[in-house]
Design an enzyme around this catalytic site. Structure first.
Site, PDB file in Angstrom:
ATOM      1  N   ASN A   1      53.949   4.860  44.582  1.00  0.00           N
ATOM      2  CA  ASN A   1      54.137   6.385  45.764  1.00  0.00           C
ATOM      3  C   ASN A   1      55.822   6.582  45.759  1.00  0.00           C
ATOM      4  OD1 ASN A   1      53.790   8.687  45.645  1.00  0.00           O
ATOM      5  ND2 ASN A   1      52.750   8.304  47.944  1.00  0.00           N
TER       6      ASN A   1
ATOM      7  N   GLY B   1      46.015   4.979  53.995  1.00  0.00           N
ATOM      8  CA  GLY B   1      44.844   4.321  53.222  1.00  0.00           C
ATOM      9  C   GLY B   1      44.837   2.972  53.947  1.00  0.00           C
TER      10      GLY B   1
ATOM     11  N   THR C   1      49.407  13.331  50.773  1.00  0.00           N
ATOM     12  CA  THR C   1      50.625  14.072  52.014  1.00  0.00           C
ATOM     13  C   THR C   1      50.891  15.642  51.074  1.00  0.00           C
ATOM     14  OG1 THR C   1      52.194  12.112  51.820  1.00  0.00           O
ATOM     15  CG2 THR C   1      53.247  14.411  51.692  1.00  0.00           C
TER      16      THR C   1
ATOM     17  N   SER D   1      47.870   4.472  48.237  1.00  0.00           N
ATOM     18  CA  SER D   1      49.426   5.061  48.158  1.00  0.00           C
ATOM     19  C   SER D   1      49.492   5.465  47.345  1.00  0.00           C
ATOM     20  CB  SER D   1      50.128   3.921  48.469  1.00  0.00           C
ATOM     21  OG  SER D   1      51.452   4.364  48.655  1.00  0.00           O
ATOM     22  N   GLY D   2      49.919   6.888  47.242  1.00  0.00           N
ATOM     23  CA  GLY D   2      49.708   7.145  45.447  1.00  0.00           C
ATOM     24  C   GLY D   2      48.715   8.386  45.120  1.00  0.00           C
TER      25      GLY D   2
ATOM     26  N   SER E   1      55.883   8.261  49.574  1.00  0.00           N
ATOM     27  CA  SER E   1      54.794   8.139  50.382  1.00  0.00           C
ATOM     28  C   SER E   1      55.260   7.806  52.009  1.00  0.00           C
ATOM     29  CB  SER E   1      54.177   6.147  50.262  1.00  0.00           C
ATOM     30  OG  SER E   1      54.022   5.782  50.857  1.00  0.00           O
ATOM     31  N   SER E   2      54.070   8.071  52.364  1.00  0.00           N
ATOM     32  CA  SER E   2      54.348   8.240  54.257  1.00  0.00           C
ATOM     33  C   SER E   2      54.624   7.527  54.651  1.00  0.00           C
ATOM     34  CB  SER E   2      53.308   9.506  54.333  1.00  0.00           C
ATOM     35  OG  SER E   2      53.493  10.859  54.426  1.00  0.00           O
TER      36      SER E   2
ATOM     37  N   GLU F   1      45.410  -0.996  52.934  1.00  0.00           N
ATOM     38  CA  GLU F   1      46.124  -1.287  52.623  1.00  0.00           C
ATOM     39  C   GLU F   1      45.776  -3.191  52.492  1.00  0.00           C
ATOM     40  OE1 GLU F   1      50.460  -0.735  54.054  1.00  0.00           O
ATOM     41  OE2 GLU F   1      50.585   1.895  53.439  1.00  0.00           O
TER      42      GLU F   1
END
Length: 1438
Positions: A158, A386, A113, A108-109, A161-162, A388
């Protein structure tokens, strides 16, 4: 890892570093398995050979595009290549002409995206018609902001974040243009709608709608997001650099581009607003058991708003939350839900509505873009979450990590396939390469029927299953699985060992999040909505299909979607984009090595490297290999072998095994590149050593010849210069010794003469001063005795007269009060006797004769009248006698007043006489002024000379005074030293000749040892004298030495003794401890109040002097410039000489000050408690009115007054500070007020009119004493009787029933509380008189106010608290004692006769000497005629 044979001295290697993970350096030393490396940062590190990696010395600056071409394929090599490409901002682009798929992954981050958007922009640009706003390409691009608004949110790592997976499939025709597209989404995080952790946010669309234009916000009844529960669970409401209002408009524009009409847009935002309002609907318990209802009007408002936005019935919406319909055999039963279940139902509706809305938006975008069924090629872009691992991992993280396991397996298979193709292309043997797969983890999760997902679906089908039973089932099934484990501290968590690390999951919400169903009430309610858009989100399901349908969980649906995705990827050429976040600060141009290495490991890059290293990781084309390693065998180039043969010869020369020769490349196993590089480095090292040895030999020979010729010349010059310097040094040394001898002789002779003359001069001065002091002391002692005798005579006479007058006045007052009391007692006895007699006669008449007693009654009445007349006559005679006594007392008082007036008249006559004498003196002064003016005119020249001489005389006098003071201080400290030294010198003069004495004295001065011995002996004698002095002072201080100038002499003696011994300046001393022990023993000898008062006076005054001594000295006054000003200042300074000396504070002195303060507080508390004990006995007698007559209250009050008088007289006699007396009397009055007032509120018989009158009379006695005692002693102590005074005022007031509430609480009793007033009113009794209590409405109002203050804990009790035991602040002593009061203190003659206390005369002797000097100056000025010029300015100053 490398072996020891690959590392030699001078090799470049990578070493582990705690800060940047890996750092490069050069090998300095090799000791077995340990090597010493000098890093590029400058520090040296010692490590083992097995823990370092070799570095490629020929690594290109721009890095390698394909990392499989790296010469050294390991962690530091990959990290170096990434950093090089990061610094150069290089990207990857591949064009292969077939269907491809791009898999974007990362944490994340990391930029997944943004990378996806960049890829789609590039593909759309390459695909063609970007200018057309409604083209397929533009719709594809504009779908990103729409999906981000409804599917992205801020997380910890992020800001965008999606929270869903996305696969965009771009379809191309034969010309390479985009002909269609499709978007597929995976696993939207529905729980974020209702639950947000701090500092994260919910989905962007909620905040955009709250920041919409005012007309939109008013339309949907929205505003600040802090007002809504779904949004205010986190403290983050605004993103840095993001304007939500602009984002709202941009999202609406994008929605229009992708084909969503304005009506559909409005319906979408209506649904979003309704979800926001649903969060503010709260529930509490209803009227029925286990039922619920909206909590308050605010909840009903939001419920109504949500129903209006959904266009459904408000009542039906409320019932869908608070009730459930249970369908049984042929009937349905409504079951009420508790508030907690209602809140869960509300959140379930919000999540399912938002999920359906998101799916509708995705479907609408796909329909608007359209798909091309005839497309030849496609490019798929996968933006997936990704790996986690958080502190709390739930069902969402479980599905996300399953996706990453699947993609990792696909990636490993793809890498292995590429390796196979490469080896087949080069026709080398690769059959022995091992390949490790993660299929066991996938089987653990998704295998049927025993996988985790299968067990989860099975648990969801049983209604009674819980997360605890599900976890227990997992523990039993996978207890022996190597990838599954149970945490020790939890019974519901489980841990799975993924490829990227271990992750612990919490199974608390697995069952709820896995169920994909809609509550029947919610389905019916939303389907019945009047809004077509809302009803379309919940289409009705046919009855047949519902009967035939089976349970399908979210996990199974997600597994099927994932399988379809992998099938799509398998038909395309995959390209993996690993997004790596360079730093956690979200800032550019910062490259953090540890963070990036962790991401590479979790992203599977290191696993791919491991797979590559299992085969032949190093591949070099023949020409590059030969060009790099031809130095190993130079003959290869001379014999002109082809590249293949040359490569084989070089490999044989390096003695390598296991390598492969392909068609175009040389394939080396892991570590062989480092080994052959080590051989190359050895050859280069040997060649460099030969070159260096030849060059160093030549340069060293030339340098030696040059240095030898220069050294010979320099040695010649230096030897000559050293000889000259040595001769000059010896000559100067002999001269210095001779000069030093002569100077030392002269210096010692001069010093001895000066010391001898100084000693003689000081002895003369000291002997003269001692003689003068003795004479002056005898003369002053004689005068003091005469003055003391006269003063004592006057004080005794004055005290006798004053005591006699006070006794006469007290006797008269006491006799008067006793007469009044006796009169009242007689009246009461008479009234009681008559009443009893009447009652007795009436009872006898009623019992014996009821009809025939008329005549006897008349006789009895006549007899009663005669008896009454006789009693009245007796009472009248008693009254006459009391009046006579009263007249006698009054005459005595008038006589006392006349005597006082006579004394005042005599004083007035003295004052008039003094005034007359003063006028005469003024006339004399005026005549003197006139004579002075005449003399001034005649002798102007003489006066000028006289002024100069006067100035010189005054300066000399001032210097003499300063010299005397300094000499006294100096002589007090050094007199013993000088006497001992003088005695020693006299003995030496007698025993030896002068010359011998001089030489011996010089020797002693040079060695310094005799003086040290003398100092130590002197110190011991001084300590002994100090101990003797302290013992004498302690013996004298324990006796009652009396007072001088109103201050205890014991304090004066102790303080002067401490100053004399310099105890305040010692770092370590026992004097203070011995004084404290002495005081403690003396205080404990007796508990008499007089004894305690005396020691309270001693300790308080001593504490004042110690406090002034340890305080910083006041600033010196400014020196006047005029002659008369200086003389005036001299008169003033000599008239007031302070006893206090300011010294630097030391720790023993500070500790002594604190101990004194403790004794002052202890003595004060002892005196106060004893007085309170006596007072309490008297006050308790006053309170017990049942057993004591009413008049005794007045007598007891007089006793209290007498005790106060005795207390005041005792305090005055023992000179207790006024502030202490005031404090004691203040606390005694406060104690009296508390005891009397509480007795009124606790005893009903005390709250009567008669008792109030007696109390009022007694209080008047105390107030009379306060007025006579003056403010110095009593102060404002009478104000402490305010509570009992106001209570007594209420008891004695007439016509209480006419008092209003305001007058009662503000004028009559303003100090008393509501509880105290109510208690007084309810306890008050009439006591057989005509007075009644206050009106009933006043009592009712007091009762109401008292009930309102019931919750206040401070107003529960109506009794007063005794606050008269507070500690005494010792710092207030300084306010009542003046430093000037100690200036004229004199010790007793008995003390002055003792030789130990001769130092007490120093201060007084200095005072006498000063005045004697002034007297001599006055005579000198009178003789010269200058005194007249000085009188006038001094008069003006005075």
């Amino acid at each position: 890892m490398s072996t020891s044979s690959n590392i030699i001295v001078g090799s470049q290697v990578w070493v582990e570093d705690n800060e940047i993970s890996w750092i490069d350096g050069d090998v300095l030393e090799i000791n077995g398995k340990e090597i010493k490396v000098k890093c590029s940062s400058g520090k040296e590190v010692v490590t083992t050979v097995s823990s370092v990696y070799p570095k490629d010395p020929e690594f290109p600056e721009c890095g390698e595009n394909d990392m499989t071409k790296l010469a050294y394929l390991h962690e530091p090599g990959v990290l170096q290549n990434l950093k090089s490409r990061f610094d150069m901002d290089e990207i990857y682009m591949v064009n292969e002409g077939i269907s491809q798929s791009i898999l974007v992954s990362g944490e994340s981050g990391a930029g997944k995206t943004e990378s996806t958007k960049n890829l789609m922009q590039y593909l759309a640009y390459m695909g063609g018609r970007i200018g057309d706003e409604r083209s397929v390409e533009q719709k594809v691009l504009e779908s990103n902001p729409v999906l981000e608004a409804f599917g992205n949110a801020k997380t910890v790592r992020n800001n965008n974040s999606s929270r869903f997976g996305k696969f965009v499939e771009l379809q191309f025709n034969e010309q390479g243009s985009i002909s269609g597209a499709a978007i597929r989404t995976y696993l939207l995080e529905r729980s974020r709608v209702c639950q947000v952790s701090d500092p994260e946010r919910s989905y962007h669309c909620f905040y955009m709608l709250c920041a919409a234009p005012p007309e939109v916000s008013e339309k949907y009844k929205l505003g600040d997001p802090r007002m809504f529960r779904y949004l205010n669970q986190s403290n983050c409401y605004q993103l840095t650099g993001v304007d939500e209002s602009k984002e709202y408009l941009a999202t609406k524009h994008a929605m229009g581009v992708v084909g969503i009409s304005p009506d559909e847009q409005e319906a979408i935002f209506r649904v979003v607003a309704a979800i926001i309002h649903l969060g503010n609907v709260e529930f509490n318990r209803g009227s029925e058991p286990d039922s619920s209802q909206p909590k308050d009007d605010k909840s009903r408002f939001h419920l109504k708003t949500a129903a209006e936005l959904f266009m459904c019935d408000e009542t039906a919406l409320q019932e869908s939350f608070c009730q459930r319909v249970m369908v049984t055999r042929g009937e349905s039963i409504k079951k009420s839900l508790d508030p907690n279940s209602a809140a869960i139902s509300r959140d379930a509706l919000a999540k399912i509505v938002y999920s359906r809305l998101f799916d509708w938006i995705v479907t609408r975008i796909n329909n608007s873009i359209g798909q091309d069924a005839k497309s030849k090629f496609l490019i798929g872009v996968l933006d997936i979450y990704g790996f986690e691992s958080f502190k709390t991992n739930s069902f969402e993280q479980f599905c996300i990590n399953l996706t990453n396991e699947k993609l990792q397996q696909h990636f490993n298979q793809h890498v292995f396939k590429m390796e196979q193709e490469e080896y087949s292309k080069e026709e080398i043997n690769w059959s022995y390469i091992e390949f490790v797969d993660n299929q066991d983890i996938l089987d653990l999760i998704e295998k049927k029927p025993g996988g985790i997902l299968a067990l989860l679906d099975e648990a969801c089908m049983f209604p009674r299953s819980t997360h605890a039973t599900f976890a227990e089932k997992l523990y039993q099934t996978f207890k022996d699985h190597k990838r599954f484990s149970k945490p020790k501290l939890s019974n519901t968590d489980f841990t799975i060992c993924h490829y990227a690390g271990d992750v612990t999951y919490q199974s608390d919400y697995f069952l709820d999040k896995n169920k994909d169903y809609v509550v029947a009430e919610h389905q019916a309610l939303m389907n019945a909505s009047k809004c077509f858009f809302v009803s379309s989100l919940f289409p009705p399901s046919s009855q047949d299909s519902s009967k035939a349908s089976k349970f399908i969980s979210i996990g199974s649906q997600f597994k099927q979607q994932l399988q379809a995705l992998l099938e799509t990827l398998s038909h395309t050429e995959p390209h993996y984009v690993r997004c790596v976040k360079p730093n956690n600060l979200l800032k550019p141009a910062i490259f953090e090595n540890p963070n990036i290495l962790q991401q590479l490991r979790c992203g599977g890059v290191m696993e791919a490297i491991r797979i590559s290293c299992a085969g032949f990781p190093t591949r070099k084309p023949f020409h590059e290999f030969v060009d790099r390693f031809k130095i190993l065998s130079p003959n290869v180039m001379k014999l002109r072998y082809d590249e293949v043969e040359a490569s084989k010869i070089l490999l044989e020369k390096a003695k390598l095994e296991g390598y492969q020769i392909g068609k175009t490349k040389v394939f080396l196993r892991a570590g062989q590149m480092a080994e052959i590089d080590a051989r190359r480095s050895e050859v280069l090292g040997r060649s460099a050593i030969k070159i260096q040895s030849k060059f160093r030999a030549y340069s060293t020979c030339n340098k030696f010849i040059l240095l030898r010729s220069s050294a010979i010349l320099m040695q010649t010059i230096c030897r000559g210069e050293m000889a000259r310097l040595c001769y000059e040094h010896q000559r100067r040394e002999r001269a210095c010794l001779r000069i030093q001898k002569n100077i030392r002789t002269h210096h010692e002779r001069t010093r001895y003469r000066f010391m001898s003359s100084s000693v003689i001069f000081i002895q003369n001065g000291m002997r003269g001063m001692a003689a003068r002091n003795a004479y002056n002391d005898r003369r002053q002692t004689k005068a003091a005795i005469s003055i003391q005798s006269r003063c004592r005579q006057y004080l005794a006479r004055h005290h006798y007269l004053k005591t006699r007058n006070v006794a006469i006045y007290a006797q008269s007052v006491l006799r008067k009060d006793l007469a009044h009391i006796e009169l009242k007692r007689i009246k009461k006895v008479a009234s009681d006797t008559n009443a009893l007699h009447d009652a007795k006669s009436k009872l006898e008449k009623q019992v014996k004769e009821l009809s025939m007693q008329l005549q006897q009654e008349q006789h009895i009445r006549a007899d009663m009248e005669e008896t009454k007349n006789k009693e009245n006559a007796k009472l009248q005679s008693a009254i006459d006698e009391m009046e006579v006594q009263f007249q006698e007392t009054k005459e005595l008082l008038e006589a006392a007043k006349r005597e006082i007036e006579q004394v005042r008249a005599a004083d007035n006559e003295k004052i008039e006489t003094l005034a007359t004498d003063n006028e005469k003196l003024k006339d004399v002064v005026n005549s003197l002024k006139m004579e002075t003016n005449e003399i001034q005119q005649k002798y102007e020249e003489t006066s000028k000379l006289s002024e100069d001489r006067l100035k010189e005389a005054m300066d000399a006098e001032a210097k003499i005074i300063e010299l005397k003071i300094d000499m006294q201080r100096f002589l007090q400290e050094k007199i013993a030293d000088m006497e001992a030294e003088d005695q020693l010198l006299r003995q030496k003069v007698i025993l030896k000749q002068p010359t011998v004495i001089q030489n011996h004295y010089l020797d002693e001065h040079q060695s310094g040892s005799p003086s040290k011995k003398f100092d130590s002996n002197l110190t011991q004698s001084t300590i002994g004298r100090e101990r003797e002095l302290v013992d004498t002072v302690m013996k004298s201080a324990t006796q009652d030495l009396g007072f001088s100038q109103g201050k205890p002499i014991a304090t004066y003696v102790i303080y002067k003794s401490l100053l004399h011994c310099k105890a305040f300046e010692h770092d370590v001393t026992t004097i203070f401890d011995r004084i404290i022990q002495m005081m403690g023993s003396a205080i404990e000898e007796s508990e008499d109040i007089k004894h305690m008062a005396y020691w309270l006076s001693v300790t308080s005054t001593l504490f004042f002097l110690i406090q002034k001594t340890l305080s910083p000295s006041p600033p010196k006054p400014q020196q006047p410039t005029s002659l008369f000003g200086r003389m005036t200042q001299g008169f003033r300074s000599t008239s007031i000489i302070s006893i206090v000396c300011h010294v630097d504070v030391k720790y023993p002195a500070l500790l002594f000050k604190k101990q004194l303060a403790a004794y002052v507080e202890k003595l004060y508390g002892f005196i106060r408690n004893n007085l309170k004990k006596d007072f309490s006995q008297i006050l308790s007698s006053c309170i017990q009115v049942r057993y004591v007559t009413k008049s005794s209250i007045v007598i007891l009050m007089r006793i209290l007054t007498c005790m106060l008088i005795i207390l005041t007289i005792s305090a005055i006699i023992f000179q207790v500070p006024l502030v202490v007396i005031q404090k004691i009397i203040f606390q005694l009055f406060s104690f009296t007020d508390v005891q009397l007032f509480n007795s009124l509120l606790l005893h009903k018989e005390c709250c009567t009119f008669a008792n109030g009158k007696y109390l009022k009379e007694g209080l008047s006695k105390l107030e009379t004493w306060c007025s006579k005692a003056t403010t110095e002693y009593a102060g404002l102590s009478s104000d402490e009787l305010k509570h009992v005074r106001q209570a007594v005022g209420f008891l004695v007031i007439q016509q209480k029933s006419k008092i209003s509430y305001d007058d009662f609480t503000t004028k009559l009793c303003p100090v008393l509380s509501i509880q105290q007033l109510y208690r007084l009113c309810t306890l008050y009794s009439t006591d057989n008189d005509e007075t009644h209590s206050v009106a009933q409405d006043v009592i009712s109002k007091l009762k109401v106010l008292m009930s309102e203050d019931f919750n206040d804990p401070d107003s529960d009790s109506y009794l007063l608290d005794d606050t008269s035991s507070m500690a005494f602040p010792v710092d207030e002593i300084a306010k009542s004692i003046n430093e000037k009061d100690f200036s004229n203190m004199k010790p007793t003659s008995e003390l002055l006769e003792k030789p130990e206390f001769q130092f007490l005369l120093e201060f007084r002797q200095l005072f006498k000497n000063t005045w004697n000097g002034m007297y001599q100056m006055d005579r000198f000025l009178m003789q010269k005629g200058w005194l007249v010029k000085i009188i006038s300015p001094i008069e003006q100053e005075v």
